[in-house]
Design a protein around this motif. Structure first.
Motif, PDB file in Angstrom:
ATOM      1  N   TYR A   1      13.285  -2.427  -7.483  1.00  0.00           N
ATOM      2  CA  TYR A   1      12.933  -1.414  -8.480  1.00  0.00           C
ATOM      3  C   TYR A   1      11.423  -1.231  -8.444  1.00  0.00           C
ATOM      4  N   CYS A   2      10.997   0.022  -8.335  1.00  0.00           N
ATOM      5  CA  CYS A   2       9.579   0.338  -8.182  1.00  0.00           C
ATOM      6  C   CYS A   2       9.219   1.497  -9.112  1.00  0.00           C
ATOM      7  N   GLU A   3       8.031   1.439  -9.698  1.00  0.00           N
ATOM      8  CA  GLU A   3       7.585   2.524 -10.561  1.00  0.00           C
ATOM      9  C   GLU A   3       6.083   2.740 -10.399  1.00  0.00           C
ATOM     10  N   PRO A   4       5.633   3.978 -10.658  1.00  0.00           N
ATOM     11  CA  PRO A   4       4.197   4.251 -10.535  1.00  0.00           C
ATOM     12  C   PRO A   4       3.425   3.614 -11.688  1.00  0.00           C
ATOM     13  N   GLU A   5       2.221   3.216 -11.399  1.00  0.00           N
ATOM     14  CA  GLU A   5       1.318   2.705 -12.426  1.00  0.00           C
ATOM     15  C   GLU A   5       0.696   3.905 -13.130  1.00  0.00           C
ATOM     16  N   ARG A   6       0.839   3.952 -14.435  1.00  0.00           N
ATOM     17  CA  ARG A   6       0.301   5.074 -15.206  1.00  0.00           C
ATOM     18  C   ARG A   6      -1.207   5.193 -15.028  1.00  0.00           C
ATOM     19  N   MET A   7      -1.666   6.419 -15.033  1.00  0.00           N
ATOM     20  CA  MET A   7      -3.094   6.773 -15.003  1.00  0.00           C
ATOM     21  C   MET A   7      -3.811   6.249 -13.759  1.00  0.00           C
TER      22      MET A   7
ATOM     23  N   ASP B   1      -4.096   6.816  -9.213  1.00  0.00           N
ATOM     24  CA  ASP B   1      -3.841   7.708  -8.086  1.00  0.00           C
ATOM     25  C   ASP B   1      -2.938   6.998  -7.088  1.00  0.00           C
ATOM     26  N   GLN B   2      -1.642   7.177  -7.271  1.00  0.00           N
ATOM     27  CA  GLN B   2      -0.630   6.684  -6.334  1.00  0.00           C
ATOM     28  C   GLN B   2      -0.616   5.150  -6.167  1.00  0.00           C
ATOM     29  N   THR B   3      -0.856   4.433  -7.260  1.00  0.00           N
ATOM     30  CA  THR B   3      -0.666   2.988  -7.269  1.00  0.00           C
ATOM     31  C   THR B   3       0.708   2.721  -7.866  1.00  0.00           C
ATOM     32  N   TRP B   4       1.467   1.878  -7.198  1.00  0.00           N
ATOM     33  CA  TRP B   4       2.836   1.572  -7.600  1.00  0.00           C
ATOM     34  C   TRP B   4       2.997   0.090  -7.902  1.00  0.00           C
ATOM     35  N   ASN B   5       3.980  -0.223  -8.722  1.00  0.00           N
ATOM     36  CA  ASN B   5       4.349  -1.603  -9.043  1.00  0.00           C
ATOM     37  C   ASN B   5       5.771  -1.869  -8.585  1.00  0.00           C
ATOM     38  N   LEU B   6       5.938  -2.931  -7.823  1.00  0.00           N
ATOM     39  CA  LEU B   6       7.277  -3.404  -7.478  1.00  0.00           C
ATOM     40  C   LEU B   6       7.682  -4.340  -8.607  1.00  0.00           C
ATOM     41  N   GLN B   7       8.536  -3.855  -9.486  1.00  0.00           N
ATOM     42  CA  GLN B   7       8.909  -4.615 -10.679  1.00  0.00           C
ATOM     43  C   GLN B   7      10.017  -5.634 -10.415  1.00  0.00           C
ATOM     44  N   LEU B   8      10.804  -5.382  -9.384  1.00  0.00           N
ATOM     45  CA  LEU B   8      11.927  -6.269  -9.095  1.00  0.00           C
ATOM     46  C   LEU B   8      12.297  -6.147  -7.634  1.00  0.00           C
ATOM     47  N   ILE B   9      12.497  -7.284  -7.012  1.00  0.00           N
ATOM     48  CA  ILE B   9      13.129  -7.340  -5.702  1.00  0.00           C
ATOM     49  C   ILE B   9      13.927  -8.636  -5.687  1.00  0.00           C
ATOM     50  N   ALA B  10      15.199  -8.533  -5.346  1.00  0.00           N
ATOM     51  CA  ALA B  10      16.061  -9.717  -5.378  1.00  0.00           C
ATOM     52  C   ALA B  10      17.180  -9.568  -4.366  1.00  0.00           C
TER      53      ALA B  10
ATOM     54  N   LYS C   1      13.309  -6.760   4.874  1.00  0.00           N
ATOM     55  CA  LYS C   1      13.739  -5.394   5.195  1.00  0.00           C
ATOM     56  C   LYS C   1      13.702  -4.512   3.956  1.00  0.00           C
ATOM     57  N   LEU C   2      14.123  -5.056   2.826  1.00  0.00           N
ATOM     58  CA  LEU C   2      14.109  -4.297   1.582  1.00  0.00           C
ATOM     59  C   LEU C   2      12.674  -3.974   1.168  1.00  0.00           C
ATOM     60  N   LEU C   3      11.789  -4.944   1.294  1.00  0.00           N
ATOM     61  CA  LEU C   3      10.380  -4.713   0.966  1.00  0.00           C
ATOM     62  C   LEU C   3       9.777  -3.648   1.876  1.00  0.00           C
ATOM     63  N   ARG C   4      10.035  -3.723   3.172  1.00  0.00           N
ATOM     64  CA  ARG C   4       9.501  -2.708   4.099  1.00  0.00           C
ATOM     65  C   ARG C   4      10.067  -1.320   3.785  1.00  0.00           C
ATOM     66  N   TYR C   5      11.329  -1.260   3.378  1.00  0.00           N
ATOM     67  CA  TYR C   5      11.937   0.017   3.005  1.00  0.00           C
ATOM     68  C   TYR C   5      11.214   0.620   1.798  1.00  0.00           C
ATOM     69  N   VAL C   6      10.926  -0.213   0.810  1.00  0.00           N
ATOM     70  CA  VAL C   6      10.159   0.248  -0.358  1.00  0.00           C
ATOM     71  C   VAL C   6       8.801   0.776   0.093  1.00  0.00           C
ATOM     72  N   GLU C   7       8.107   0.018   0.925  1.00  0.00           N
ATOM     73  CA  GLU C   7       6.782   0.438   1.407  1.00  0.00           C
ATOM     74  C   GLU C   7       6.853   1.770   2.141  1.00  0.00           C
ATOM     75  N   GLU C   8       7.827   1.918   3.024  1.00  0.00           N
ATOM     76  CA  GLU C   8       7.964   3.168   3.788  1.00  0.00           C
ATOM     77  C   GLU C   8       8.307   4.341   2.869  1.00  0.00           C
ATOM     78  N   THR C   9       9.145   4.095   1.880  1.00  0.00           N
ATOM     79  CA  THR C   9       9.479   5.138   0.905  1.00  0.00           C
ATOM     80  C   THR C   9       8.223   5.594   0.171  1.00  0.00           C
ATOM     81  N   LEU C  10       7.401   4.646  -0.235  1.00  0.00           N
ATOM     82  CA  LEU C  10       6.161   4.978  -0.948  1.00  0.00           C
ATOM     83  C   LEU C  10       5.164   5.694  -0.040  1.00  0.00           C
TER      84      LEU C  10
END
Length: 156
Positions: A63-69, A71-80, A93-102
């Motif tokens: 689960y990933c969400e943008p950091e408010r306020m 410029d395109q900084t994101w937080n990975l809130q959950l990986i399991a 692989k899941l982490l790399r998929y998140v990175e590529e998506t971002l």
């Protein structure tokens, strides 16, 4: 197969969180967040990703969400990854998929936080190029420090 999360994944993903030690109140909050997302009631930039095993169904979640306020900084809130499927490279692989998506949507930086006592987790992030950026002493409780890791995705 790694893909965006679908409504029928919800129960299995909550079960994954349960197997890795989420407390009942955390499972309830996670379930509410996931339900909001799947019902379209949350910020459209947030996303949930599922690692779906051919034989066992959903065995991992991110689960990933943008950091408010920012410029395109994101937080990975959950990986399991379900414990029965750990040690197979699925988390990486899941982490790399998140990175590529971002990266594909212009994400500039990804932040991840964890407990200082989670040595295995901290080693995992270091293995994938994350650097320890900050430590907040006694953040969770007395003696339980929060560690923030950072990885630049797009340097532009």
């Amino acid at each position: 197969m790694i893909r965006l999360t679908k409504p029928e994944d919800a129960a299995a993903l909550i079960a994954v969180a349960n197997t890795i030690g989420f407390e009942p109140n955390e499972l309830e909050e996670l379930g509410n967040m996931l339900a909001d997302y799947l019902e379209g009631n949350s910020d459209s930039e947030r996303f949930w990703i599922t690692d779906d095993d051919d034989k066992d169904g959903p065995v991992g979640v991110a689960y990933c969400e943008p950091e408010r306020m920012t410029d395109q900084t994101w937080n990975l809130q959950l990986i399991a990854i379900h414990p029965d499927h750990q040690g197979q490279g699925r988390g990486g692989k899941l982490l790399r998929y998140v990175e590529e998506t971002l990266k594909a949507c212009g994400g500039r930086m990804l932040l991840v936080e964890t407990l200082a006592s989670f040595e295995r987790t901290r080693s995992f992030y270091a293995k994938y190029g994350y650097e320890e950026e900050a430590r907040i002493r006694d953040f969770y409780t007395a003696g339980a420090d929060k560690i923030v890791f950072r990885k630049v995705l797009n340097a532009d």
